[in-house]
Design an enzyme around this catalytic site. Structure first.
Site, PDB file in Angstrom:
ATOM      1  N   THR A   1      44.262  63.126  38.909  1.00  0.00           N
ATOM      2  CA  THR A   1      43.867  63.048  37.294  1.00  0.00           C
ATOM      3  C   THR A   1      44.803  62.269  36.493  1.00  0.00           C
ATOM      4  O   THR A   1      44.357  61.624  35.888  1.00  0.00           O
ATOM      5  CB  THR A   1      43.611  64.381  37.150  1.00  0.00           C
ATOM      6  OG1 THR A   1      42.802  65.204  38.045  1.00  0.00           O
ATOM      7  CG2 THR A   1      43.163  64.367  35.518  1.00  0.00           C
ATOM      8  N   CYS A   2      45.828  62.223  36.985  1.00  0.00           N
ATOM      9  CA  CYS A   2      47.171  61.837  36.182  1.00  0.00           C
ATOM     10  C   CYS A   2      46.979  60.094  36.357  1.00  0.00           C
ATOM     11  O   CYS A   2      46.834  59.604  35.471  1.00  0.00           O
ATOM     12  CB  CYS A   2      48.556  62.196  36.743  1.00  0.00           C
ATOM     13  SG  CYS A   2      48.818  63.994  36.295  1.00  0.00           S
ATOM     14  N   ALA A   3      46.716  59.817  37.672  1.00  0.00           N
ATOM     15  CA  ALA A   3      46.507  58.281  37.852  1.00  0.00           C
ATOM     16  C   ALA A   3      45.261  57.904  37.192  1.00  0.00           C
ATOM     17  O   ALA A   3      45.357  56.719  36.541  1.00  0.00           O
ATOM     18  CB  ALA A   3      46.343  58.054  39.295  1.00  0.00           C
TER      19      ALA A   3
END
Length: 165
Positions: free
Chosen positions: A59-61
């Site tokens: 999700t961060c990526a």
């Protein structure tokens, strides 16, 4: 203090996001070359702080990729992707992905997480940052905030970008 979840399990942060209309807390973030970026460096342009636990999670990526795509079309707007990751990890990820429309900043040697109320104080991610988006105007006033309720969910990109026009 705010409560967010990770896979449905509740955890707390050290505080709350700065409120809309308030002056953004100053910050120091470490850039990939180990120099320091500060809030003052971005005065005169709008600033999106894309804040997350670690660049090495899906999700961060995804959030870095999406803000990178959006940033290419924005005028007088800077995007900083902020995490407690070492600056080398962010540089590696952005280099491998061809990401060049956003900056990265590491909070690993600063009080950013406490100043913005986003450092986890309980749970398995203690010391990392809760997923959030903070948008500042040209003089450093907060014009939008979102702390994502479920850490594994993406932020509301459309809402964050809408305040930039």
């Amino acid at each position: 203090m705010a409560t967010v979840t990770l896979q449905g399990n509740p955890f707390e942060t050290v505080g709350s996001l700065p409120s809309v209309g308030s002056a953004a807390p100053s910050f120091e973030l470490v850039k990939p070359d180990l120099s320091v970026a500060t809030l003052v460096d971005f005065k005169g342009a709008k600033l999106v702080l894309n804040i997350f636990p670690s660049i090495d999670t899906p999700t961060c990526a995804t959030s870095v990729r999406k803000f990178n795509e959006s940033a290419a079309a924005l005028k007088n707007v800077n995007v900083i992707c902020v995490s407690a990751d070492l600056p080398f990890a962010a540089a590696r990820f952005c280099g491998a992905e061809g990401i060049d429309n956003v900056d990265t900043g590491s909070s690993f040697r600063s009080t950013f997480g406490n100043d913005y109320g986003l450092a986890f104080s309980t749970g398995p991610l203690v010391g990392l940052l809760s997923r959030a988006v903070v948008v500042l105007d040209e003089v450093g006033t907060v014009i939008y905030t979102e702390q994502v309720a479920e850490t594994a969910d993406e932020p509301n990109y459309d809402a964050a970008l809408a305040v930039l026009t």
